[in-house]
Design an enzyme around this catalytic site. Structure first.
Site, mmCIF file in Angstrom:
data_model
loop_
_atom_site.group_PDB
_atom_site.id
_atom_site.type_symbol
_atom_site.label_atom_id
_atom_site.label_comp_id
_atom_site.label_asym_id
_atom_site.label_seq_id
_atom_site.Cartn_x
_atom_site.Cartn_y
_atom_site.Cartn_z
ATOM 1 N N HIS A 1 0.788 -1.205 -0.029
ATOM 2 C CA HIS A 1 -0.077 0.084 -0.066
ATOM 3 C C HIS A 1 0.677 1.124 -0.151
ATOM 4 O O HIS A 1 1.967 1.223 0.213
ATOM 5 C CB HIS A 1 -1.150 0.263 1.142
ATOM 6 C CG HIS A 1 -0.291 0.164 2.579
ATOM 7 N ND1 HIS A 1 0.623 -1.011 3.044
ATOM 8 C CD2 HIS A 1 0.022 1.235 3.431
ATOM 9 C CE1 HIS A 1 1.122 -0.479 4.076
ATOM 10 N NE2 HIS A 1 0.636 0.817 4.506
ATOM 11 N N ASP B 1 1.043 5.294 1.636
ATOM 12 C CA ASP B 1 0.266 5.775 3.031
ATOM 13 C C ASP B 1 -0.299 7.014 2.571
ATOM 14 O O ASP B 1 0.037 7.747 1.570
ATOM 15 C CB ASP B 1 1.277 6.202 4.119
ATOM 16 C CG ASP B 1 2.151 5.086 4.726
ATOM 17 O OD1 ASP B 1 1.320 3.924 4.621
ATOM 18 O OD2 ASP B 1 3.182 5.197 5.221
ATOM 19 N N HIS C 1 5.060 0.348 -0.346
ATOM 20 C CA HIS C 1 5.665 -0.746 0.750
ATOM 21 C C HIS C 1 4.717 -1.775 1.359
ATOM 22 O O HIS C 1 3.550 -1.748 1.026
ATOM 23 C CB HIS C 1 6.222 0.225 1.826
ATOM 24 C CG HIS C 1 5.374 1.099 2.586
ATOM 25 N ND1 HIS C 1 4.609 2.073 2.113
ATOM 26 C CD2 HIS C 1 4.794 0.960 3.678
ATOM 27 C CE1 HIS C 1 3.983 2.780 3.036
ATOM 28 N NE2 HIS C 1 3.960 1.921 4.004
ATOM 29 N N ARG D 1 8.799 -8.385 15.021
ATOM 30 C CA ARG D 1 9.124 -7.065 14.606
ATOM 31 C C ARG D 1 8.222 -6.003 15.232
ATOM 32 O O ARG D 1 6.843 -6.463 15.340
ATOM 33 C CB ARG D 1 9.091 -6.879 12.965
ATOM 34 C CG ARG D 1 9.358 -5.423 12.314
ATOM 35 C CD ARG D 1 9.197 -5.367 11.118
ATOM 36 N NE ARG D 1 8.826 -4.351 10.489
ATOM 37 C CZ ARG D 1 9.911 -3.344 10.047
ATOM 38 N NH1 ARG D 1 11.111 -3.716 10.234
ATOM 39 N NH2 ARG D 1 9.601 -2.163 9.486
#
Ligand code: GA4
Length: 311
Positions: free
Chosen positions: A179, A181, A236, A246
């Site tokens: 997607h 941002d 990204h 993570r």
């Protein structure tokens, strides 16, 4: 000068402005060093977030659904996107009533951290305006400092992958699907676990080596519009890395809901036409609500919609 694949911008150097502009034009993404955010604030928030995500799911769910703010698990957004991620979506306007479920220490750590990354985000936006030779250097940053700014904060936790063998066999499990941002700028910091990938202009994906002492900046869709496409919002995704959990913390700097977004006239040279119709941030957010992560929603607001695109 040769460009490393991920441009590194040293905020303490005034000449970084030009490199920043180049990075936004070519990639829409760069790494920031000498950012001035105290490591103590970063570690405090990281430890509070780790404590939260290690709670039993039934306790985490006490934070409520992430619509608009709360705890989410696997389901991202409103249209069934799925990822190996759990997250907290939070407001950046913390007052004594907000997010009481998080407790005093967590909220204190959030407040310190958000104040710092907002300051850094604004400094970066002002350096960009300077680099673009825009007279009003707060033309972008004022959208974040506005009382009504619609900014959000997100903590993403990617647990170790339950099916690590699949990753060894070369299959990838999506943590957060591809997607861009939608806001103006995203200020991202993560622990030392890999997983983040960005897409280059030619569509190839490259892995971003993690660096827990630095920040990464994404150009958002709204900044792409304000610069009439000169800056690119970066596509990204996060792939689950299997072994190491993570944790990422992202400040999404957005404009007020009523803000009209359109290319800045000072950036349109000569005969250059506006690539986008004017729209409000509220209208854009509404269009996101009914879409999936990977949809190219900005296309709906282009002045000429390619004929091959079906809505
Ligand atoms: C991506 C960036 C931020 O995490 C976010 C996400 C939002 C959500 O989780 O509700 C969206 C996504 C993000 C873009 C497309 C829409 C909306 C999920 C989704 C499918 C909070 C944001 O502002 O946009």
């Amino acid at each position: 000068m040769k460009f490393p694949i991920i441009p590194v911008i040293d905020l303490s150097k005034p000449e970084s402005k030009q490199l920043m502009v180049k990075a936004c034009e070519e990639l829409g993404f760069f790494k920031v060093i000498n950012h001035g955010v105290p490591m103590e604030f970063i570690s405090k928030l990281e430890s509070e977030a780790n404590n939260f995500f290690s709670l039993p799911v039934s306790d985490k769910e006490k934070a409520g659904q992430p619509s608009p703010f709360g705890y989410g698990n696997k389901s991202i957004g409103h249209c069934g996107d799925f990822g190996l991620v759990e997250y907290l979506l939070l407001t950046t306007k913390l007052d004594s009533n907000s997010h009481s479920f998080l407790g005093q220490t967590f909220r204190g750590a959030l407040n310190d951290y958000i104040t710092e990354v907002k300051r850094m985000g604004c400094e970066i936006l002002e350096m960009m305006a300077d680099g673009l030779k825009i007279e009003q250097r707060n033309v972008f940053s004022k959208l974040l400092t506005d009382e009504q700014s619609d900014s959000v904060f997100r903590l993403n936790h990617y647990p170790p992958c339950p099916d690590h063998d699949k990753i060894k066999n070369g299959e990838h499990l999506i943590g957060f699907g591809e997607h861009t941002d939608p806001q103006i700028i995203s200020v991202l910091r993560s622990n030392n676990a890999s997983g983040l990938q960005i897409s280059l202009k030619d569509g190839t994906w490259i892995s971003v080596p993690p660096d827990h002492t630095s920040f990464f900046i994404n150009v958002g869709d709204s900044l792409q519009v304000l610069t009439n496409g000169r800056f690119k919002s970066v596509k990204h995704r996060v792939l689950s890395n299997g072994l190491n959990p993570r944790l990422s913390m992202i400040y999404f700097g957005g404009p007020p809901l009523s803000e009209k977004l359109a290319p800045l006239t000072s950036l349109m040279e000569g005969e250059q036409k506006s690539l986008y119709k004017e729209f409000t941030w509220f209208e854009y957010k509404k269009s996101l609500f009914n879409s999936r992560l990977a949809d190219h929603r900005l296309i709906l607001f282009q002045t000429s919609i390619p004929t091959a695109f079906s809505i």
